[in-house]
Structure formats: structure tokens, C-alpha cells
Motif scaffolding. Structure first.
Motif, PDB file in Angstrom:
ATOM      1  N   SER A  10       0.790  -1.229   0.000  1.00  0.00           N
ATOM      2  CA  SER A  10       0.000   0.000   0.000  1.00  0.00           C
ATOM      3  C   SER A  10       0.823   1.281   0.000  1.00  0.00           C
ATOM      4  N   ARG A  11       2.104   1.197   0.342  1.00  0.00           N
ATOM      5  CA  ARG A  11       2.927   2.395   0.400  1.00  0.00           C
ATOM      6  C   ARG A  11       4.130   2.325  -0.538  1.00  0.00           C
ATOM      7  N   LEU A  36      -4.202   5.214  -2.929  1.00  0.00           N
ATOM      8  CA  LEU A  36      -2.891   4.801  -2.424  1.00  0.00           C
ATOM      9  C   LEU A  36      -1.753   5.546  -3.108  1.00  0.00           C
TER      10      LEU A  36
END
Length: 263
Positions: A10-11, A36
Motif C-alpha cells: 500500500s505504500r 494509495l
């Protein structure tokens, strides 16, 4: 370890791959990717296909339904699929519909907990856990059903919605399951609801309205007929070729009539 994996997905991944072509299976999933940090201009959507109904199994005409109303859940048996809600729904409707039955197709490590929940609710006698079944048996069970329930908390698309639709089954699912907002045309091929109470009310109303049930079932069948793995594969092949050439695309990708044409 799970939290670390989630951080990568997600990052880190959106940051590292922000300039690349992204592909997902529904417009709600594309919107989630954008939150995201993935550029919307780089997110393409190719919806899943669906396998044809096995030869010799007709697509669930009203005359082929089981004698009494049957609800069906087609799902892996894991916590986030929340099959407990289907069992709770059954417990709520049974007093007024004692012939109502629930078929649960699929297996998973959460099955013992679901069986225990069915015992606690007193609906074990009205519930059949079929486990993993063959493709043919899956379609036989779907053909006999009346309404498909999808109480999952999270879906990218909802392939089971299309498989149910092949048998004229409308699906009742949760709005917050993201992908179901794409695979279900609420009010036409099924109903999207905001919680268990609304799912109970919608199921009760649909079971009592045979003309509406048949209209939704026919629309669900027509929608499912528009999806195939051949079409999805053709669209994916075209998109991969475009990505290899350094071109990125966004939005829903349909198979081009001329694979060589520009988009």
C-alpha cells in the motif's frame, strides 16, 4: 509480518511503480488504487471473464428451481467473506419461511467456526455445507437456487456474481465490498445494501416478489453473458503490448476490434 507486507503493497509499491501501467479488475478497485497514490491516468480496468456453464446443464429456468426457496453462497470460507451474515439472515427468515434452505458452496479453514455458528443459531438443519465441489456440481447447485447472497466485506470484482447470474440468480451484496458496485447493477441484476438488517429486508422482499425476482434474474443472466476469458485475454494481450511499447492507458479496456489500432 502481515503489517510489513501491507506496507509494501500500500505504500512502497505505489511509489516505486507509479510511472508504470497498472491493471485491476473493476472501477472501484481502480479508485482504491488511486487513493494509495497510483496515478489514475495509469490504471486500466479489465474485468474478469467467466467460464461457460458445463455442457448439459441448462441455465436455471424457473421450472428447474428447487420446490422451496433456496439461498446460496458461493465463497471461500474465510473470515472476511463473512458467511456468518448469511446464517444470521437464514435464522431471521426461517420462522416465517420454514421451507427456506441455504446452500454454502466452497471450503476453507473457517468452516468449523461457521458450522458452530449455525448450531448456535439453530439453523444447521436448514443449511448444507457442500465444501469444495466439482464445476458441474457447483452449477447444479446454483441452477436449483433462488437468490445468491454475497455478504463479503471485501471484493475486487465478484466472480461469483457472474457465475450466479449465468443461472438467472440475482445477487444481494454489500455496497462497501467495493467491486460489487461494478459487478452488481443494483435494482437491475441484484441489490446492494449497507448492512445485515438491509440484507435481511431485501432478501425477504425479493423472495416474496416473484415477478421482480425473475426480472432481475434475466438481467443478471444477460450481464453475465457479456463476459468471457477470451475477451479478457484479448484485452490483456493488447494492454501488455502497449505497455511494452511504453504507452499507458486508463479506464475500462475492451478488446479492440483491430488489435493494431491506437487508443
Amino acid at each position: 509480518l502481515a503489517r510489513f507486507g501491507w506496507w509494501i503493497e500500500s505504500r512502497l509499491s505505489p511509489l516505486v511503480h507509479r510511472r508504470r501501467q497498472w491493471l485491476t479488475v473493476s472501477q472501484p478497485s481502480a479508485a482504491e488504487l488511486a487513493t494509495l497514490g497510483v496515478p489514475s491516468s495509469h490504471i486500466a480496468v479489465i474485468r474478469n471473464g467467466v467460464d461457460p456453464v458445463p455442457a448439459g446443464i441448462s441455465a436455471g429456468t424457473p421450472a428447474e428451481r428447487a420446490p422451496g426457496p433456496r439461498l446460496v453462497v458461493l465463497s471461500r470460507l474465510v473470515p472476511h467473506k463473512h458467511v456468518e451474515d448469511a446464517l444470521s439472515l437464514l435464522a431471521e427468515l426461517l420462522p416465517d419461511s420454514p421451507d427456506l434452505r441455504l446452500d454454502v458452496i466452497g471450503g476453507g479453514w473457517w468452516e468449523p467456526q461457521l458450522r458452530e455458528h449455525a448450531d448456535t443459531l439453530g439453523v444447521s438443519g436448514a443449511t448444507t455445507f457442500h465444501g469444495h465441489v466439482s464445476e458441474r456440481r457447483k452449477h447444479e447447485i446454483l441452477r436449483a437456487a433462488t437468490v445468491h447472497l454475497m455478504p463479503s466485506r471485501k471484493e475486487g470484482w465478484g466472480l461469483a456474481v457472474m457465475e450466479a447470474g449465468q443461472h438467472r440468480l440475482p445477487t444481494i451484496g454489500y455496497t462497501h465490498a467495493a467491486g460489487l458496485r461494478d459487478s452488481i447493477d443494483t435494482g437491475r441484476t441484484g441489490i446492494l445494501v449497507d448492512g445485515l438488517g438491509e440484507m435481511i429486508d431485501a432478501t425477504r422482499a425479493l423472495l416474496a416478489d416473484r415477478p421482480q425476482l425473475e426480472r432481475m434474474g434475466a438481467a443478471a443472466r444477460d450481464k453475465a453473458a457479456g463476459f468471457s476469458w477470451e475477451a479478457a485475454g484479448t484485452a490483456a494481450e493488447w494492454l501488455l503490448a502497449e505497455a511494452a511499447a511504453g504507452r499507458v492507458h486508463s479506464g475500462v479496456i475492451d478488446p479492440p476490434a483491430d488489435p493494431g489500432r491506437e487508443r
